[in-house]
Design a protein around this motif. Structure first.
Motif, PDB file in Angstrom:
ATOM      1  N   ALA A  27      41.252  28.618  31.484  1.00 26.40           N
ATOM      2  CA  ALA A  27      42.421  29.178  31.336  1.00 26.40           C
ATOM      3  C   ALA A  27      42.253  30.821  31.405  1.00 26.40           C
ATOM      4  N   PRO A  28      43.128  31.417  32.089  1.00 26.45           N
ATOM      5  CA  PRO A  28      42.960  32.968  32.190  1.00 26.45           C
ATOM      6  C   PRO A  28      43.367  33.791  30.930  1.00 26.45           C
ATOM      7  N   LEU A  29      42.537  34.824  30.902  1.00 25.20           N
ATOM      8  CA  LEU A  29      42.765  35.544  29.599  1.00 25.20           C
ATOM      9  C   LEU A  29      44.209  36.388  30.008  1.00 25.20           C
ATOM     10  N   PRO A  30      44.861  36.827  29.072  1.00 29.25           N
ATOM     11  CA  PRO A  30      46.001  37.834  29.339  1.00 29.25           C
ATOM     12  C   PRO A  30      45.260  39.091  29.983  1.00 29.25           C
ATOM     13  N   SER A  31      46.063  39.900  30.799  1.00 32.01           N
ATOM     14  CA  SER A  31      45.725  41.263  31.502  1.00 32.01           C
ATOM     15  C   SER A  31      44.968  42.154  30.677  1.00 32.01           C
ATOM     16  N   GLU A  32      44.234  42.937  30.711  1.00 34.32           N
ATOM     17  CA  GLU A  32      43.815  44.139  30.025  1.00 34.32           C
ATOM     18  C   GLU A  32      44.935  44.878  29.620  1.00 34.32           C
ATOM     19  N   SER A  33      46.004  45.087  30.280  1.00 39.19           N
ATOM     20  CA  SER A  33      47.060  45.970  29.833  1.00 39.19           C
ATOM     21  C   SER A  33      47.704  45.015  28.711  1.00 39.19           C
ATOM     22  N   GLU A  34      48.023  43.938  29.017  1.00 39.66           N
ATOM     23  CA  GLU A  34      48.618  42.978  27.721  1.00 39.66           C
ATOM     24  C   GLU A  34      47.722  43.117  26.469  1.00 39.66           C
ATOM     25  N   LEU A  35      46.481  42.792  26.567  1.00 36.82           N
ATOM     26  CA  LEU A  35      45.728  42.792  25.460  1.00 36.82           C
ATOM     27  C   LEU A  35      45.449  44.342  24.623  1.00 36.82           C
ATOM     28  N   GLN A  75      47.877  46.384  24.676  1.00 41.66           N
ATOM     29  CA  GLN A  75      49.000  46.574  23.916  1.00 41.66           C
ATOM     30  C   GLN A  75      49.088  45.701  22.555  1.00 41.66           C
ATOM     31  N   GLU A  76      48.421  44.692  22.696  1.00 37.62           N
ATOM     32  CA  GLU A  76      48.532  43.651  21.500  1.00 37.62           C
ATOM     33  C   GLU A  76      47.767  44.251  20.348  1.00 37.62           C
ATOM     34  N   PHE A  77      46.172  44.657  20.915  1.00 36.98           N
ATOM     35  CA  PHE A  77      45.363  45.230  19.736  1.00 36.98           C
ATOM     36  C   PHE A  77      45.755  46.572  19.667  1.00 36.98           C
ATOM     37  N   GLY A  78      46.500  47.190  20.382  1.00 34.37           N
ATOM     38  CA  GLY A  78      46.902  48.872  20.137  1.00 34.37           C
ATOM     39  C   GLY A  78      45.749  49.661  20.392  1.00 34.37           C
ATOM     40  N   VAL A  79      45.013  49.404  21.374  1.00 31.35           N
ATOM     41  CA  VAL A  79      43.879  50.170  21.601  1.00 31.35           C
ATOM     42  C   VAL A  79      43.942  50.548  23.251  1.00 31.35           C
ATOM     43  N   ALA A  80      42.964  51.439  23.626  1.00 30.39           N
ATOM     44  CA  ALA A  80      42.939  52.085  24.797  1.00 30.39           C
ATOM     45  C   ALA A  80      42.150  50.826  25.638  1.00 30.39           C
ATOM     46  N   ARG A  81      42.425  50.993  27.091  1.00 29.81           N
ATOM     47  CA  ARG A  81      41.720  49.927  27.709  1.00 29.81           C
ATOM     48  C   ARG A  81      40.273  49.946  28.010  1.00 29.81           C
ATOM     49  N   GLU A 140      28.052  36.987  26.574  1.00 27.13           N
ATOM     50  CA  GLU A 140      27.730  35.942  25.841  1.00 27.13           C
ATOM     51  C   GLU A 140      28.210  34.583  26.535  1.00 27.13           C
ATOM     52  N   ARG A 141      28.869  34.642  27.684  1.00 31.91           N
ATOM     53  CA  ARG A 141      29.139  33.778  28.647  1.00 31.91           C
ATOM     54  C   ARG A 141      30.243  32.908  28.160  1.00 31.91           C
ATOM     55  N   LEU A 142      31.334  33.523  27.480  1.00 36.27           N
ATOM     56  CA  LEU A 142      32.447  32.935  27.037  1.00 36.27           C
ATOM     57  C   LEU A 142      33.343  33.235  28.077  1.00 36.27           C
ATOM     58  N   ILE A 143      33.531  34.326  28.733  1.00 36.16           N
ATOM     59  CA  ILE A 143      34.521  34.462  29.922  1.00 36.16           C
ATOM     60  C   ILE A 143      33.792  35.253  30.828  1.00 36.16           C
ATOM     61  N   ARG A 144      34.499  35.090  32.153  1.00 34.30           N
ATOM     62  CA  ARG A 144      33.853  35.519  33.272  1.00 34.30           C
ATOM     63  C   ARG A 144      35.009  36.223  34.252  1.00 34.30           C
ATOM     64  N   ALA A 145      34.724  37.476  34.782  1.00 31.64           N
ATOM     65  CA  ALA A 145      35.665  38.071  35.493  1.00 31.64           C
ATOM     66  C   ALA A 145      35.459  37.533  36.917  1.00 31.64           C
ATOM     67  N   LEU A 146      36.752  37.309  37.656  1.00 33.78           N
ATOM     68  CA  LEU A 146      36.796  36.768  38.735  1.00 33.78           C
ATOM     69  C   LEU A 146      37.699  37.566  39.643  1.00 33.78           C
ATOM     70  N   PRO A 147      37.135  38.344  40.817  1.00 32.37           N
ATOM     71  CA  PRO A 147      37.821  39.156  41.540  1.00 32.37           C
ATOM     72  C   PRO A 147      39.049  38.899  41.755  1.00 32.37           C
ATOM     73  N   GLY A 148      39.972  39.379  41.791  1.00 29.66           N
ATOM     74  CA  GLY A 148      41.521  39.248  42.128  1.00 29.66           C
ATOM     75  C   GLY A 148      41.984  38.254  41.579  1.00 29.66           C
ATOM     76  N   THR A 149      41.298  37.882  40.443  1.00 26.74           N
ATOM     77  CA  THR A 149      42.091  36.589  39.425  1.00 26.74           C
ATOM     78  C   THR A 149      42.086  37.327  38.087  1.00 26.74           C
ATOM     79  N   GLY A 150      41.417  37.896  37.635  1.00 29.18           N
ATOM     80  CA  GLY A 150      41.132  38.367  36.411  1.00 29.18           C
ATOM     81  C   GLY A 150      39.927  37.714  35.333  1.00 29.18           C
ATOM     82  N   ARG A 151      40.092  37.683  34.274  1.00 32.97           N
ATOM     83  CA  ARG A 151      38.935  37.029  33.271  1.00 32.97           C
ATOM     84  C   ARG A 151      39.678  35.777  33.189  1.00 32.97           C
ATOM     85  N   VAL A 152      38.811  34.746  32.992  1.00 34.08           N
ATOM     86  CA  VAL A 152      39.016  33.300  32.729  1.00 34.08           C
ATOM     87  C   VAL A 152      37.899  32.671  31.598  1.00 34.08           C
TER      88      VAL A 152
END
Length: 162
Positions: A33-41, A43-49, A62-74
């Motif tokens: 599943a894709p993670l929400p975007s950096e912008s959304e996260l 905003q959710e956590f109230g922190v800078a990018r 930790e190999r729990l997520i991976r960044a896929l260019p053009g897709t985002g993090r999954v």
């Protein structure tokens, strides 16, 4: 009135990483599943990018997520083995390995055209640059040749002697 930079308490990224790790563990963020975007996260956590990116970097390490260019993090499957033949390899190398296997099995015979960059982009869900790099890798290995204006074609592959 002077602009005061937003201050984030020390270690906030660790708490964000813990929260996202928990979401992965409890299935709120399932594998593939894709993670929400950096912008959304952010905003959710109230922190800078930058703070959020530190948390995401921890999860990538930790190999729990991976960044896929053009897709985002999954989200990666934590129960899946990370010892696979292609794990940790850049996408272009995995694509090149897949095409190399197709050539060696004879699925792509000598003289046959390779899929176009556009077809590889669509099939693997990667950028055009990634597709181009995979094809360049095969060309460097002497498995294919590029004919300007016509495409890329499989070269004859030496059969192993018995």
């Amino acid at each position: 009135m002077p602009v005061v930079p937003r201050s984030t308490p020390w270690g906030t990224y660790v708490r964000i990483a813990d929260e996202l790790r928990q979401r992965i563990a409890d299935g709120t963020c399932p594998p593939d599943a894709p993670l929400p975007s950096e912008s959304e996260l952010s905003q959710e956590f109230g922190v800078a990018r930058t703070t959020l990116r530190r948390a995401l970097a921890v999860l990538e390490k930790e190999r729990l997520i991976r960044a896929l260019p053009g897709t985002g993090r999954v989200v990666l499957d934590p129960s899946a083995s990370n010892d696979g033949e292609h794990s940790g390899q850049p996408q272009y190398r995995r694509i090149a390995a897949d095409l190399r296997d197709r050539i060696m099995r004879g699925e792509l015979a000598p003289g046959a055209p390779l899929p176009s960059e556009a077809a590889i982009v669509q099939q693997y869900g990667v950028s055009r640059g990634t597709a181009r790099q995979a094809l360049s890798d095969l060309e460097g290995a002497g498995l294919i040749r590029s004919v300007h204006g016509k495409g890329r074609f499989v070269l004859g592959v030496a059969k192993p002697s018995r």
